[in-house]
Design a protein around this motif. Sequence first.
Motif, PDB file in Angstrom:
ATOM      1  N   HIS A 131       0.804  -1.227   0.000  1.00 51.74           N
ATOM      2  CA  HIS A 131       0.000   0.000   0.000  1.00 51.74           C
ATOM      3  C   HIS A 131       0.839   1.281   0.000  1.00 51.74           C
ATOM      4  CE1 HIS A 131       0.859  -0.069   4.304  1.00 51.74           C
ATOM      5  NE2 HIS A 131       0.183  -1.197   4.442  1.00 51.74           N
ATOM      6  N   SER A 132       1.797   1.358  -0.911  1.00 50.99           N
ATOM      7  CA  SER A 132       2.532   2.609  -1.060  1.00 50.99           C
ATOM      8  C   SER A 132       1.815   3.535  -2.040  1.00 50.99           C
ATOM      9  CB  SER A 132       3.941   2.355  -1.582  1.00 50.99           C
ATOM     10  OG  SER A 132       4.581   3.590  -1.885  1.00 50.99           O
ATOM     11  N   PRO A 133       1.733   4.838  -1.743  1.00 51.42           N
ATOM     12  CA  PRO A 133       1.126   5.777  -2.689  1.00 51.42           C
ATOM     13  C   PRO A 133       2.073   6.172  -3.824  1.00 51.42           C
ATOM     14  CG  PRO A 133       1.804   6.959  -0.740  1.00 51.42           C
ATOM     15  CD  PRO A 133       2.071   5.504  -0.464  1.00 51.42           C
ATOM     16  N   TRP A 134       3.309   5.671  -3.817  1.00 55.37           N
ATOM     17  CA  TRP A 134       4.315   6.096  -4.781  1.00 55.37           C
ATOM     18  C   TRP A 134       4.596   5.041  -5.858  1.00 55.37           C
ATOM     19  CZ3 TRP A 134       5.659  11.068  -4.488  1.00 55.37           C
ATOM     20  CH2 TRP A 134       5.460  11.738  -3.284  1.00 55.37           C
ATOM     21  N   LEU A 135       3.739   4.042  -5.985  1.00 52.12           N
ATOM     22  CA  LEU A 135       4.017   2.930  -6.882  1.00 52.12           C
ATOM     23  C   LEU A 135       3.726   3.228  -8.348  1.00 52.12           C
ATOM     24  CD1 LEU A 135       2.665  -0.086  -4.772  1.00 52.12           C
ATOM     25  CD2 LEU A 135       5.016   0.773  -4.964  1.00 52.12           C
ATOM     26  N   SER A 139       3.593  12.078 -11.111  1.00 51.42           N
ATOM     27  CA  SER A 139       2.733  13.073 -11.753  1.00 51.42           C
ATOM     28  C   SER A 139       1.470  13.240 -10.918  1.00 51.42           C
ATOM     29  CB  SER A 139       2.361  12.625 -13.161  1.00 51.42           C
ATOM     30  OG  SER A 139       1.499  11.502 -13.118  1.00 51.42           O
ATOM     31  N   PRO A 140       0.736  14.343 -11.094  1.00 49.65           N
ATOM     32  CA  PRO A 140      -0.512  14.521 -10.330  1.00 49.65           C
ATOM     33  C   PRO A 140      -1.483  13.351 -10.493  1.00 49.65           C
ATOM     34  CG  PRO A 140       0.125  16.588 -11.346  1.00 49.65           C
ATOM     35  CD  PRO A 140       1.082  15.551 -11.871  1.00 49.65           C
ATOM     36  N   ALA A 141      -1.625  12.852 -11.727  1.00 51.55           N
ATOM     37  CA  ALA A 141      -2.539  11.728 -11.946  1.00 51.55           C
ATOM     38  C   ALA A 141      -2.037  10.467 -11.255  1.00 51.55           C
ATOM     39  CB  ALA A 141      -2.701  11.476 -13.442  1.00 51.55           C
ATOM     40  N   ALA A 142      -0.720  10.243 -11.315  1.00 54.09           N
ATOM     41  CA  ALA A 142      -0.143   9.059 -10.675  1.00 54.09           C
ATOM     42  C   ALA A 142      -0.282   9.120  -9.161  1.00 54.09           C
ATOM     43  CB  ALA A 142       1.321   8.916 -11.077  1.00 54.09           C
ATOM     44  N   LEU A 143      -0.108  10.319  -8.597  1.00 53.34           N
ATOM     45  CA  LEU A 143      -0.233  10.457  -7.147  1.00 53.34           C
ATOM     46  C   LEU A 143      -1.680  10.315  -6.698  1.00 53.34           C
ATOM     47  CD1 LEU A 143       2.315  13.301  -6.351  1.00 53.34           C
ATOM     48  CD2 LEU A 143       2.504  10.868  -5.839  1.00 53.34           C
ATOM     49  N   ALA A 144      -2.621  10.801  -7.513  1.00 55.98           N
ATOM     50  CA  ALA A 144      -4.032  10.599  -7.180  1.00 55.98           C
ATOM     51  C   ALA A 144      -4.369   9.113  -7.184  1.00 55.98           C
ATOM     52  CB  ALA A 144      -4.917  11.350  -8.174  1.00 55.98           C
ATOM     53  N   ARG A 145      -3.861   8.412  -8.202  1.00 55.56           N
ATOM     54  CA  ARG A 145      -4.065   6.963  -8.265  1.00 55.56           C
ATOM     55  C   ARG A 145      -3.373   6.272  -7.078  1.00 55.56           C
ATOM     56  NH1 ARG A 145      -1.559   2.969 -12.953  1.00 55.56           N
ATOM     57  NH2 ARG A 145      -2.511   1.018 -12.182  1.00 55.56           N
ATOM     58  N   GLY A 146      -2.165   6.742  -6.756  1.00 56.93           N
ATOM     59  CA  GLY A 146      -1.420   6.164  -5.651  1.00 56.93           C
ATOM     60  C   GLY A 146      -2.104   6.384  -4.314  1.00 56.93           C
ATOM     61  N   PHE A 147      -2.670   7.581  -4.136  1.00 55.90           N
ATOM     62  CA  PHE A 147      -3.376   7.858  -2.889  1.00 55.90           C
ATOM     63  C   PHE A 147      -4.556   6.907  -2.729  1.00 55.90           C
ATOM     64  CE2 PHE A 147      -6.826   9.825  -0.541  1.00 55.90           C
ATOM     65  CZ  PHE A 147      -6.191  10.179   0.643  1.00 55.90           C
ATOM     66  N   TRP A 148      -5.350   6.744  -3.789  1.00 55.29           N
ATOM     67  CA  TRP A 148      -6.488   5.831  -3.722  1.00 55.29           C
ATOM     68  C   TRP A 148      -6.020   4.414  -3.405  1.00 55.29           C
ATOM     69  CZ3 TRP A 148     -11.364   4.694  -3.087  1.00 55.29           C
ATOM     70  CH2 TRP A 148     -11.836   3.454  -3.514  1.00 55.29           C
ATOM     71  N   HIS A 225     -10.779   4.722   8.360  1.00 54.46           N
ATOM     72  CA  HIS A 225     -10.178   5.785   7.560  1.00 54.46           C
ATOM     73  C   HIS A 225      -9.021   6.472   8.275  1.00 54.46           C
ATOM     74  CE1 HIS A 225     -12.612   5.703   3.913  1.00 54.46           C
ATOM     75  NE2 HIS A 225     -13.534   5.190   4.700  1.00 54.46           N
ATOM     76  N   VAL A 226      -9.022   6.483   9.580  1.00 52.63           N
ATOM     77  CA  VAL A 226      -7.841   6.979  10.297  1.00 52.63           C
ATOM     78  C   VAL A 226      -6.663   6.040  10.051  1.00 52.63           C
ATOM     79  CG1 VAL A 226      -6.836   7.336  12.584  1.00 52.63           C
ATOM     80  CG2 VAL A 226      -9.091   8.283  12.047  1.00 52.63           C
ATOM     81  N   THR A 227      -6.899   4.740  10.157  1.00 49.66           N
ATOM     82  CA  THR A 227      -5.833   3.764   9.928  1.00 49.66           C
ATOM     83  C   THR A 227      -5.330   3.821   8.493  1.00 49.66           C
ATOM     84  OG1 THR A 227      -6.759   2.283  11.597  1.00 49.66           O
ATOM     85  CG2 THR A 227      -5.248   1.315   9.997  1.00 49.66           C
ATOM     86  N   SER A 232      -1.684   6.156   3.665  1.00 50.36           N
ATOM     87  CA  SER A 232      -1.681   7.050   2.502  1.00 50.36           C
ATOM     88  C   SER A 232      -1.077   8.404   2.839  1.00 50.36           C
ATOM     89  CB  SER A 232      -3.106   7.211   1.976  1.00 50.36           C
ATOM     90  OG  SER A 232      -3.992   7.680   2.991  1.00 50.36           O
ATOM     91  N   VAL A 233      -1.762   9.181   3.672  1.00 48.22           N
ATOM     92  CA  VAL A 233      -1.322  10.546   3.988  1.00 48.22           C
ATOM     93  C   VAL A 233       0.079  10.558   4.589  1.00 48.22           C
ATOM     94  CG1 VAL A 233      -1.823  12.607   5.342  1.00 48.22           C
ATOM     95  CG2 VAL A 233      -3.699  11.335   4.285  1.00 48.22           C
TER      96      VAL A 233
END
Length: 319
Positions: A131-135, A139-148, A225-227, A232-233
């Motif tokens: 569950h890394s957001p950097w995979l 780019s903005p689109a990649a980070l949005a996908r990564g965050f999800w 969502h906190v966990t 993510s955050v």
Amino acid sequence: MTVGYGPGMTTPTSPAGKPILGRKRPVPAHIAVYAFVIVPFLALLAAVPLAWGWGLSWLDVALAAAFYVLTCLGATVGFHRYFTHGAFKAGRALRIGLAVVGSMAVQGPILHWVADHRRHHAFADREGDPHSPWLFGTSPAALARGFWHAHLGWVLQRDLTNQERFVPDLLADRDMRVVHRLFGPLTIVTLALPALLGGLISWSWAGALTALFWAGLIRVFALHHVTWSVNSVCHMIGERPFAARDRSANFWPLAILSMGESWHNLHHADPTSARHGVLRGQIDISARTIWLFERLGWAWDVRWPTPARLARITAGVVA
């Protein structure tokens, strides 16, 4: 490199011949995962109109707060700092108690949870991290996908982490195998118990129903969502005062709700430390709970941070 794993145990991050992934989650269990995510969310959608003049009492607030703290600490002190990283040692009664209360956080059975998190540390923010957001890029689109992906998407995948590779110590523990199998009944307990208490204290069916809603479903939603925000955050935003091999960061707004888990940079710099909030003013309720266990004689060999260790990771020396 080695990472501190289960209580009193150090396991190589890359044992030869054992793949990262194990079997796929069975279809009925996978449907249950979607239910665990969707049903509390639907409850949240209903929460605003219900709270507007009807359906929320001080009893509901008290029960929701109590069950939130209890089950959150079950996940943070139990599943995370004890079972995953061996930050302290405990007797059988506390060990089983932490496993049971951690399961009541409804974040998955203990063997799955611990295996996923040990894998996360073995491959943090690299290929193999569940569950890394950097995979997907920067780019903005990649980070949005990564965050999800880091926040929720990975939870909905059917692939399971290989337990033989990442949790051999827990697989060898009969008590933990039993608690793992009892995840379904414990999920019912974590929803039914607030309803039972609400009904008995208010002596009404309405009290039972609103307690089920607020101290059951809404509490589970909030804790989820906190966990997930720590996944993510806390790998995207925040301060990084300590040296780590990944992008873990301290995000102070989540410190109290996460019971100290959002001091995430220190945790990745020193994974087996019993305290994550080590700097002045950093509130760490999980660490204080472990301290209390130690004072009561329930926990021992606690891995408290030392000045020498903090000096090393502050200076940029990664273990």
